[in-house]
Design a protein around this motif. Structure first.
Motif, short mmCIF file in Angstrom:
data_model
loop_
_atom_site.label_atom_id
_atom_site.label_comp_id
_atom_site.label_asym_id
_atom_site.label_seq_id
_atom_site.Cartn_x
_atom_site.Cartn_y
_atom_site.Cartn_z
N GLU A 233 -11.83 -9.18 -2.98
CA GLU A 233 -10.50 -8.79 -2.51
C GLU A 233 -10.35 -9.17 -1.04
O GLU A 233 -11.27 -9.72 -0.43
CB GLU A 233 -10.29 -7.28 -2.70
CG GLU A 233 -10.21 -6.83 -4.15
CD GLU A 233 -8.93 -7.26 -4.87
OE1 GLU A 233 -8.05 -7.87 -4.23
OE2 GLU A 233 -8.82 -6.99 -6.08
N ARG B 258 -14.88 -3.37 -6.39
CA ARG B 258 -13.52 -3.87 -6.63
C ARG B 258 -13.45 -5.37 -6.92
O ARG B 258 -12.37 -5.91 -7.08
CB ARG B 258 -12.64 -3.56 -5.42
CG ARG B 258 -12.60 -2.09 -5.04
CD ARG B 258 -11.85 -1.90 -3.74
NE ARG B 258 -11.83 -0.52 -3.29
CZ ARG B 258 -12.75 0.06 -2.56
NH1 ARG B 258 -13.81 -0.63 -2.17
NH2 ARG B 258 -12.64 1.31 -2.19
N GLY C 35 -11.55 -8.23 -9.48
CA GLY C 35 -11.10 -8.83 -8.24
C GLY C 35 -9.93 -9.76 -8.43
O GLY C 35 -9.59 -10.17 -9.56
N ASP D 218 -6.42 -3.51 -2.51
CA ASP D 218 -7.06 -3.76 -3.81
C ASP D 218 -5.98 -4.35 -4.71
O ASP D 218 -5.32 -3.64 -5.47
CB ASP D 218 -7.61 -2.46 -4.38
CG ASP D 218 -8.50 -2.70 -5.59
OD1 ASP D 218 -8.75 -3.88 -5.92
OD2 ASP D 218 -8.94 -1.71 -6.21
N PRO E 116 -6.75 -3.95 -9.17
CA PRO E 116 -7.66 -2.81 -9.33
C PRO E 116 -8.70 -3.06 -10.41
O PRO E 116 -8.41 -3.65 -11.45
CB PRO E 116 -6.71 -1.67 -9.71
CG PRO E 116 -5.39 -2.07 -9.12
CD PRO E 116 -5.34 -3.57 -9.28
N ASN F 284 -16.65 -8.98 -1.61
CA ASN F 284 -16.85 -8.19 -2.82
C ASN F 284 -17.78 -7.02 -2.46
O ASN F 284 -18.94 -7.23 -2.12
CB ASN F 284 -17.46 -9.05 -3.91
CG ASN F 284 -17.62 -8.34 -5.24
OD1 ASN F 284 -17.59 -7.11 -5.31
ND2 ASN F 284 -17.81 -9.10 -6.30
#
Length: 326
Positions: free
Chosen positions: A249, A246, A272, A265, A268, A242
């Motif tokens: 991911e 975002r 996450g 991503d 988005p 993280n």
């Protein structure tokens, strides 16, 4: 016929130590009757294997077998009597077997074995006294052993063995007795990678070749990106992280700061995609993620944004199929 220990039958009979492949057969019934010796982590040492098991008289200890009942023997009763002397599964490294052994006077410390009783010995009493240094996550990287441990001067850190075979910390990531909470020790490209914090909560990715250790990249400065689920696939080390923008991911690294990048991503925004269950299958990474539309489903990636895609939407809609393992 009474049930026997299926693990001992399959694992020992299929070991390379016993020559050409053959049909599984029972090597030894360590606990006669319906009980089980629960053998685990069979380490191939050429003409024999070493493993952790119990026999109903002794606790979990170190055993060896040459594939025959007469040659399946207790190596050493590390903690005499019914108590467990071998607390975690053994790991092969540099032609020896290492494990956390325990005795009343030393507690849990690092032991090694060459497969003989005389050669099964305490490596070092890193933290003198009954508590012990509690070595864990024993990991072989190209013949060099790494593990986590603690001593009176350090909290839990990553250790290795020096040129004389004695335990030494690779680096004191979080100086003092608090420790850096290292976990997920993972071999990649001839080095060890793991997660650790050098300040409260600042959990990031670290690496070491056994001589030099360093942080790979500060993905989320000050707060920590909390890397997890480290998995080697297709020549890269993948993990979830993280970056504070975002959410959690899919990321990968080649071991350099510049090569530690977001793969895709998937969902988005800051929430996450809840990356989980990373698994390599013949160089392709499979994992579970939630893109916010299909719910928690099976995905795959070749390490590029274009090659990261949903495999199948098993149950259309936001809840998804809730896959809990791969």
């Amino acid at each position: 016929m009474q049930p026997h220990s299926p693990f001992l039958v399959l694992a020992l009979a299929s070991s390379a130590a016993f020559g050409a492949a053959q049909d599984p057969y029972q090597v030894a019934d360590l606990v006669p009757g319906i009980g089980s010796g629960s053998p685990s982590r069979v380490v191939d040492m050429g003409p024999f294997v070493v493993f952790r098991a119990r026999d109903g008289v002794h606790g979990f200890e170190l055993w060896r077998s040459d594939g025959n009942e007469a040659g399946t023997v207790l190596l050493l009763d590390v903690w005499p009597g019914p108590d467990d002397g071998v607390w975690i599964d053994p790991v092969g490294s540099g032609g020896l077997v290492y494990f956390r052994g325990a005795q009343p006077a030393t507690g849990g410390e690092l032991w090694r074995s060459d497969g003989t009783t005389a050669g099964t010995v305490l490596v070092a009493d890193v933290w003198p006294g009954a508590g012990g240094s509690l070595p864990d996550e024993l990991t072989d990287v190209g013949g060099r052993l790494f593990f986590t441990a603690q001593d009176p001067m350090h909290g839990v850190e990553v250790w290795t063995l020096d040129g004389s075979g004695q335990p030494v910390p690779t680096v004191d990531v979080f100086p003092g007795t608090q420790g850096s909470a290292p976990r997920e020790l993972t071999p990649f490209a001839g080095e060890l990678y793991w997660t650790a914090m050098d300040a409260p909560g600042n959990l990031e990715l670290w690496r070491s070749d056994g001589l030099v250790a360093s942080k790979v990249r500060e993905i989320h400065p000050g707060t920590g990106s909390v890397p997890a689920h480290m998995t080697v696939s297709g020549g890269a080390l993948f993990f979830s992280a993280n970056d504070g923008l975002r959410g959690t991911e899919l990321w990968k690294t080649d071991g350099t700061a510049g090569g530690t990048v977001l793969v895709a991503d998937i969902r988005p925004g800051p929430e996450g995609s809840s990356i989980d269950h990373l698994t390599d299958v013949d160089g392709t990474l499979f994992f579970v993620a939630d893109d916010g539309v299909s719910g928690q489903e099976l995905w795959k990636s070749d390490g590029t944004p274009g090659g990261t895609a949903l495999v199948t939407d098993f149950i259309p809609g936001a809840p998804g199929s809730q896959i809990n393992s791969i």
